[in-house]
Every structure is written in C-alpha cells, then in structure tokens.
Design an enzyme around this catalytic site. Structure first.
Site, mmCIF file in Angstrom:
data_model
loop_
_atom_site.group_PDB
_atom_site.id
_atom_site.type_symbol
_atom_site.label_atom_id
_atom_site.label_comp_id
_atom_site.label_asym_id
_atom_site.label_seq_id
_atom_site.Cartn_x
_atom_site.Cartn_y
_atom_site.Cartn_z
ATOM 1 N N TYR A 114 0.893 -1.228 0.089
ATOM 2 C CA TYR A 114 -0.162 -0.034 0.003
ATOM 3 C C TYR A 114 0.878 1.277 -0.045
ATOM 4 O O TYR A 114 1.863 1.220 -0.340
ATOM 5 C CB TYR A 114 -1.107 -0.109 0.801
ATOM 6 C CG TYR A 114 -2.276 1.095 1.065
ATOM 7 C CD1 TYR A 114 -2.940 0.540 -0.146
ATOM 8 C CD2 TYR A 114 -2.541 1.832 1.986
ATOM 9 C CE1 TYR A 114 -4.161 1.526 -0.176
ATOM 10 C CE2 TYR A 114 -3.513 2.575 1.747
ATOM 11 C CZ TYR A 114 -4.387 2.590 0.468
ATOM 12 O OH TYR A 114 -5.398 3.296 0.253
ATOM 13 N N LYS A 169 -21.793 -18.605 -10.105
ATOM 14 C CA LYS A 169 -21.055 -18.482 -11.347
ATOM 15 C C LYS A 169 -19.636 -18.088 -11.008
ATOM 16 O O LYS A 169 -18.543 -18.899 -11.466
ATOM 17 C CB LYS A 169 -21.730 -17.425 -12.067
ATOM 18 C CG LYS A 169 -21.205 -17.710 -13.598
ATOM 19 C CD LYS A 169 -22.338 -18.259 -14.249
ATOM 20 C CE LYS A 169 -22.046 -18.586 -15.878
ATOM 21 N NZ LYS A 169 -23.103 -19.385 -16.460
ATOM 22 N N GLU A 211 -25.035 -12.209 -17.783
ATOM 23 C CA GLU A 211 -25.557 -13.664 -17.300
ATOM 24 C C GLU A 211 -27.202 -12.995 -16.794
ATOM 25 O O GLU A 211 -27.328 -11.909 -16.364
ATOM 26 C CB GLU A 211 -25.016 -13.692 -16.032
ATOM 27 C CG GLU A 211 -25.123 -14.965 -15.483
ATOM 28 C CD GLU A 211 -24.739 -16.175 -16.330
ATOM 29 O OE1 GLU A 211 -23.456 -16.095 -16.721
ATOM 30 O OE2 GLU A 211 -25.366 -17.112 -16.570
ATOM 31 N N ASP A 212 -27.873 -13.881 -17.416
ATOM 32 C CA ASP A 212 -29.404 -13.868 -16.988
ATOM 33 C C ASP A 212 -30.071 -12.474 -17.149
ATOM 34 O O ASP A 212 -30.906 -12.163 -16.396
ATOM 35 C CB ASP A 212 -29.647 -14.410 -15.319
ATOM 36 C CG ASP A 212 -29.214 -15.877 -15.278
ATOM 37 O OD1 ASP A 212 -28.949 -16.422 -16.445
ATOM 38 O OD2 ASP A 212 -29.165 -16.166 -14.258
ATOM 39 N N ASP A 237 -25.491 -17.048 -21.438
ATOM 40 C CA ASP A 237 -26.764 -17.955 -21.762
ATOM 41 C C ASP A 237 -27.004 -18.006 -23.399
ATOM 42 O O ASP A 237 -27.563 -18.747 -23.792
ATOM 43 C CB ASP A 237 -27.885 -16.937 -21.350
ATOM 44 C CG ASP A 237 -27.790 -16.568 -19.832
ATOM 45 O OD1 ASP A 237 -28.367 -17.638 -19.157
ATOM 46 O OD2 ASP A 237 -27.415 -15.675 -19.248
ATOM 47 N N GLY A 271 -35.194 -17.415 -28.061
ATOM 48 C CA GLY A 271 -34.698 -16.329 -27.074
ATOM 49 C C GLY A 271 -33.334 -16.328 -27.172
ATOM 50 O O GLY A 271 -32.398 -16.374 -28.190
ATOM 51 N N ALA A 272 -32.802 -16.011 -25.961
ATOM 52 C CA ALA A 272 -31.344 -15.675 -25.655
ATOM 53 C C ALA A 272 -30.662 -16.877 -26.282
ATOM 54 O O ALA A 272 -29.637 -17.110 -27.041
ATOM 55 C CB ALA A 272 -31.139 -15.594 -24.143
ATOM 56 N N ALA A 273 -30.955 -18.095 -25.664
ATOM 57 C CA ALA A 273 -30.214 -19.292 -26.060
ATOM 58 C C ALA A 273 -30.532 -19.768 -27.545
ATOM 59 O O ALA A 273 -29.480 -19.910 -28.175
ATOM 60 C CB ALA A 273 -30.799 -20.345 -25.017
ATOM 61 N N ASN A 363 -34.754 -26.122 -18.693
ATOM 62 C CA ASN A 363 -34.270 -26.395 -17.356
ATOM 63 C C ASN A 363 -35.294 -25.806 -16.263
ATOM 64 O O ASN A 363 -35.936 -24.852 -16.517
ATOM 65 C CB ASN A 363 -32.974 -25.753 -16.778
ATOM 66 C CG ASN A 363 -31.649 -26.461 -17.344
ATOM 67 O OD1 ASN A 363 -31.813 -27.817 -17.626
ATOM 68 N ND2 ASN A 363 -30.525 -25.913 -17.613
ATOM 69 N N ASN A 393 -23.859 -25.123 -19.379
ATOM 70 C CA ASN A 393 -22.771 -24.216 -19.848
ATOM 71 C C ASN A 393 -21.418 -24.126 -19.173
ATOM 72 O O ASN A 393 -20.294 -23.709 -19.643
ATOM 73 C CB ASN A 393 -23.253 -22.486 -19.779
ATOM 74 C CG ASN A 393 -24.602 -22.604 -20.417
ATOM 75 O OD1 ASN A 393 -24.971 -23.382 -21.125
ATOM 76 N ND2 ASN A 393 -25.190 -21.093 -20.056
#
Ligand SMILES: NC(=O)c1ccc[n+]([C@@H]2O[C@H](COP(=O)([O-])OP(=O)(O)OC[C@H]3O[C@@H](n4cnc5c(N)ncnc54)[C@H](O)[C@@H]3O)[C@@H](O)[C@H]2O)c1
Ligand SMILES: O=C(O)C[C@H](O)C(=O)O
Length: 477
Positions: A114, A169, A211-212, A237, A271-273, A363, A393
C-alpha cells in the site's frame, strides 16, 4: 416438482434416540419408507442413555422433507431436535470471498503493498495503461453482470435474488479455470443504464460475462458493449449454450453417421439461447433449420418480427413452413429445444426421421421426458444431471474466459466460439463416443484446458490445423 430425491434438497435432521434400543437401526428404514435417500448417518454425541445422531438425506421438495421428518418422529423413542437444509447452510454468509495474495506482516510489507510504495506502481500504469494487466488483478478478473431479469428458470426476480446464482457462477469460474470473477448485480433493467454501468466498471476487468439478462434486451446490451469496450463481452446464456450444443451435436451426428450440412433441424426457442445456438449452427455449416417459438414456426410472413426474429426468418426456413413445432418435427433428424417444459411427447419424437437426435434442454424440466424420447430417438441429451449427456454451460465458459484472458483478447469472435465447440467435442475420444456419451462430464479434467487452448490460440491468430487431442491430459507441458 422433482419426482426423485435430489441433493439440492439435502437435509440434516438432528435427533436423539435411546442408546440401547432398536431405534438406530430403524432410522434408515423410516427415511426410505418415506421415499427419501439416506446419504449419511453420524453419531455426534454418545451418552449412556441417549445417542445424538445427524441423519442426512435427500428429499424431493419441502413437503417431502416434512414427510420424512414425520416418519422419523414416529420411530419409538426418537426426539427430533433440528432440521437443517444443507443447501441453505451452504449459503450462509455467501459462497465466495476475497483473499490477499501478499503478506502484510510488518510496516515494510505494508509500505510496498500500500502507500507509499503502491504509488509508483500506479504512476507506471498512468504512464502506460497496458501495464494494468501486468501489475493488477485485471489480467485474471471477470465481471459477472446481471440485472436479475431472467434468472435460471425463475424469471424476473431482481438483482438481490440473483446474487446467489452470480456467486455460484463466480465459484465455478474459480474452480474450473482459476479465474477471479466478481458478481455485479445491477439495480436497473434499463438498457442504457446497464450499458453505462458496465462501461464505467470495465477498467478493472479483463472480460465481461453477461448473465441472466432477458431477451431481447440482452442482444442490444451485448452489441453496444462490444462496440464500446476493449475487453471481450460474452453473454453466457447465448454463447456458452451455443458452444455446448454445437459440441454435443458434432458428436451425436458422429454416433448416428449423419453430417451437419445434410440434416434437417427443428428448433424450439428463439430467445437468448435459441438465437445464439442457431447462429453458431449456421456458422458451422447447418443448412436446413426451422426455428419455432411459442407462436410456431418463424417465417418472413409473420407480423411480430423484431430484429432478432427477422434475422432468423431471413436465414432459416427456406421452404417457408408456417405451421407449429409438431409439424416441423415431421421427418426432422435433429430436435433442439431451448424453450419451455413438457411441450412434446414421445409420439412427437416418433414422427422424426430414423436415428433422431433429441436435445431437450429446457431447465429444470425438459421439452419432452427423456425417458419417452429415448424410446424413439437414437441420442437424447438434456440439461439435467440425473440423465446421461448433460449439456450445461459450465462446460464452456470457464475455458472460454481462460483462453480470452491468457490471450489478452479484446473481443470474442465467432471463430473462437467454433474453436471452443470443436475443442469441447474433441474431449470425447472415438473409443468413448456412444449414444450415452456425446459430451464430457463437467468434472472431466481436460475440459477447461482444451477449450482454453483452442480459444487462446484462435485469439492469437488461428489454431493450426492440428488434432486437439494433443492438448489432453498427459500431453500438457
Ligand atoms: N441446458 C442448458 O445448457 C441451457 C442453456 C440455456 C438455456 N437453457 C434453457 O432453455 C430455455 C430457454 O432459455 P432462454 O434463456 O433462451 O429463454 P428465453 O425466454 O430468452 O427464450 C425462450 C424461448 O422459448 C420460446 N417458447 C416458449 N414456449 C414455447 C413453446 N411452447 N414452443 C416453442 N417455443 C416456445 C419463446 O417464444 C422464446 O423464444 C430455459 O428453459 C433455459 O433453462 C438451457
Ligand atoms: O447457466 C446455466 O448453467 C443454466 C442455463 O443457462 C439455463 O438458463 O438453464
């Protein structure tokens, strides 16, 4: 609702039984009679008259936990003390923490780690910003960013409720690729605010993992961040799923002796996937694909096409099929579902071509029961860990980011996604390949390393046309 006991409902029941009687031997029987599975039975205190025992078992759900407890309390002489949900216990205080890598034992070390010593390091970076990768955590840090709008299959539960998932995650990043990932849960679902927030925090990171975040906003968030940032932006995703699906399909096609450019693929979910899976399949050579969403086949005549659906309509369904998913399955070689639970039956799968491949990935409940699908299809994969061929994933993102960070990549390209999929597929050797083994386990020791190598080498200017087998265990430096 789960139909079989699962470790995600693992409970420990602390109870007391008389030391001399038959109660101990009746405990396991009582749990099993109630449909639970005993995974451990620990005597935590032994007295002359009483034994204290922790019975750990798997249950189906909260009601089932109560049935098991009731069953145990009916065993003669048993007193129930405490019922602990092990999943909740595991989350007390969160799942991750920050650790210092440097010793801070005395003033000397403090002065280097520091102030005043750190000031020279800061000034070096101010003069040469590239030094941030050499002299800070940036080189190994990834931000896991969510707005809590599409968390697992739970929907829009907000940023605080998303935090356990993001911590998980981050834990996976560390476990499988040694990456320091930080959960960032944003209290906004406004695209402009998300983009700005990520842009502002980006200097401290070597990569961004979105994510999500729900579709279609996730497409715009990702596109704009990719334009703005000089570090890779990856929406797991979308692209993590796409890599795993392409890898699994590559191997499944080998099992049935068919080739990607010649198979008819019916997809559920745009969708996303679904949209990312589609793009990678097309980039890998798929030619004949029909994508259905909740309204049926996506075709150019539909009046509800946003940018993403329009792209799908323009690049698939050359025969302009306008019917539903069931019709699209007629004669199809491959079904890929990233949509909704229980929308198909075994009879629908029976209408597919011989040696059909079924990936029912919704899922936690797949599009079709894997047991029913297996009656008619040659290869079946799901997102579940209680059936063979689990597509998740975690097979992709740790290795992908390891490769990106090691190459100090500034972007993620389609070439890298294709290389990652090829690498993941290659972990399953020809000798091992079969209908119940098209994709390796997440615990296979080679997965992250092989994927990372493929991504790193692609980022550095192209993976030489060598067999990825050389990167497997035993061949490492
Ligand atoms: N196993 C895996 O690795 C994996 C990875 C990613 C997503 N998933 C699963 O895939 C599903 C979709 O995820 P997402 O993030 O793309 O969600 P999303 O909400 O972005 O997209 C869902 C899509 O499914 C479509 N859909 C809904 N009902 C349908 C029906 N009856 N028939 C056909 N299409 C229908 C919607 O129109 C939409 O296009 C979820 O269940 C998710 O858990 C699994
Ligand atoms: O991220 C995962 O592992 C889960 C998957 O993306 C899902 O949405 O079900």
């Amino acid at each position: 609702m789960a139909t079989v006991p699962s470790v995600s409902y693992s409970i420990t029941i602390r109870l007391e039984v008389p030391a001399g009687g038959k109660a101990v031997s009746q405990l396991t029987h009582a749990v099993e009679h109630a449909g639970g599975v005993v995974t451990a039975l620990d005597v935590s205190n032994a007295g002359h008259e009483k034994l204290r025992i922790d019975v750990t078992c798997a249950a189906r759900d909260a009601d089932h936990v109560q049935e098991i407890v009731d069953g145990l309390s009916r065993v003669e002489g048993v007193t129930i003390h405490k019922v602990s949900d092990r999943t909740f216990l595991m989350h007390l205080g969160g799942k991750i923490e920050m650790n210092s890598k440097v010793p801070l034992r005395n003033r000397d070390e403090l002065s280097m780690a520091y102030t005043p010593g750190v000031a020279r390091v800061s000034m070096a970076i101010a003069r040469n910003p590239e030094d941030a990768r050499r002299l800070t955590i940036k080189r190994n840090s990834v931000a896991v960013v969510t707005d809590g709008s599409a968390v697992l299959g739970l929907g829009n539960i907000g940023p605080a409720a998303a935090l356990p998932v993001m911590e998980g995650k981050a834990a996976l990043f560390k476990r499988f690729a040694g990456i320091d990932a930080w959960p960032i849960c944003l209290d906004t679902q406004d695209v402009d605010e998300i983009v700005r927030a990520v842009q502002l925090i980006s200097p401290g990171f070597g990569g961004i993992n979105l994510e999500d975040i729900s579709a279609p906003r996730c497409f715009e968030v990702e596109r704009r961040l990719r334009e703005l940032l000089d570090i890779p932006v990856f929406h797991d995703d979308q692209h993590g799923t796409a890599i795993c699906v392409l890898a699994a399909l590559t191997n499944a096609l080998k099992v049935v002796g068919k080739e990607l450019p010649h198979v008819r693929i019916a997809m559920a979910g745009a969708g996303a996937a679904g949209s990312a899976v589609l793009r990678l399949l097309l980039a890998a050579g798929a030619k004949d694909v029909i994508v259905c969403d909740y309204r049926g086949a996506i075709h150019e005549g539909r009046d509800d096409l946003d940018d993403s659906l329009r792209w799908i309509a323009e690049n698939t369904n050359s025969g302009n099929y306008t019917g539903d998913l069931r019709g699209a399955l007629e004669g199809a070689d491959v079904f890929i579902g990233v949509s909704a639970p229980g929308i198909l039956t075994g009879e629908d799968i029976a209408r597919m071509a011989d040696d059909a491949i079924v990936f029912a990935l919704a899922n936690p409940e797949p599009e079709v029961s894997p047991d029913e699908a297996r009656e008619y299809a040659a290869v079946v994969a799901t997102g579940r860990s209680d059936y063979p061929n689990q597509i998740n994933n975690v097979l992709a993102f740790p290795g992908v980011f390891r490769g990106l960070l090691d190459a100090q990549a500034k972007e993620v390209t389609e070439e890298m996604l294709l290389a990652a999929a090829r690498a993941l597929a290659s972990v399953v050797t020809d000798d091992e390949l079969g209908p119940n083994y098209i994709i390796p386990s997440v615990f296979h020791p080679d997965v992250a390393h092989v994927v990372a190598t493929a991504v790193r080498e692609t980022a550095r200017g192209g993976l030489p046309a060598t067999d990825l087998a050389e990167y497997r265990t035993g061949d490492r430096e």
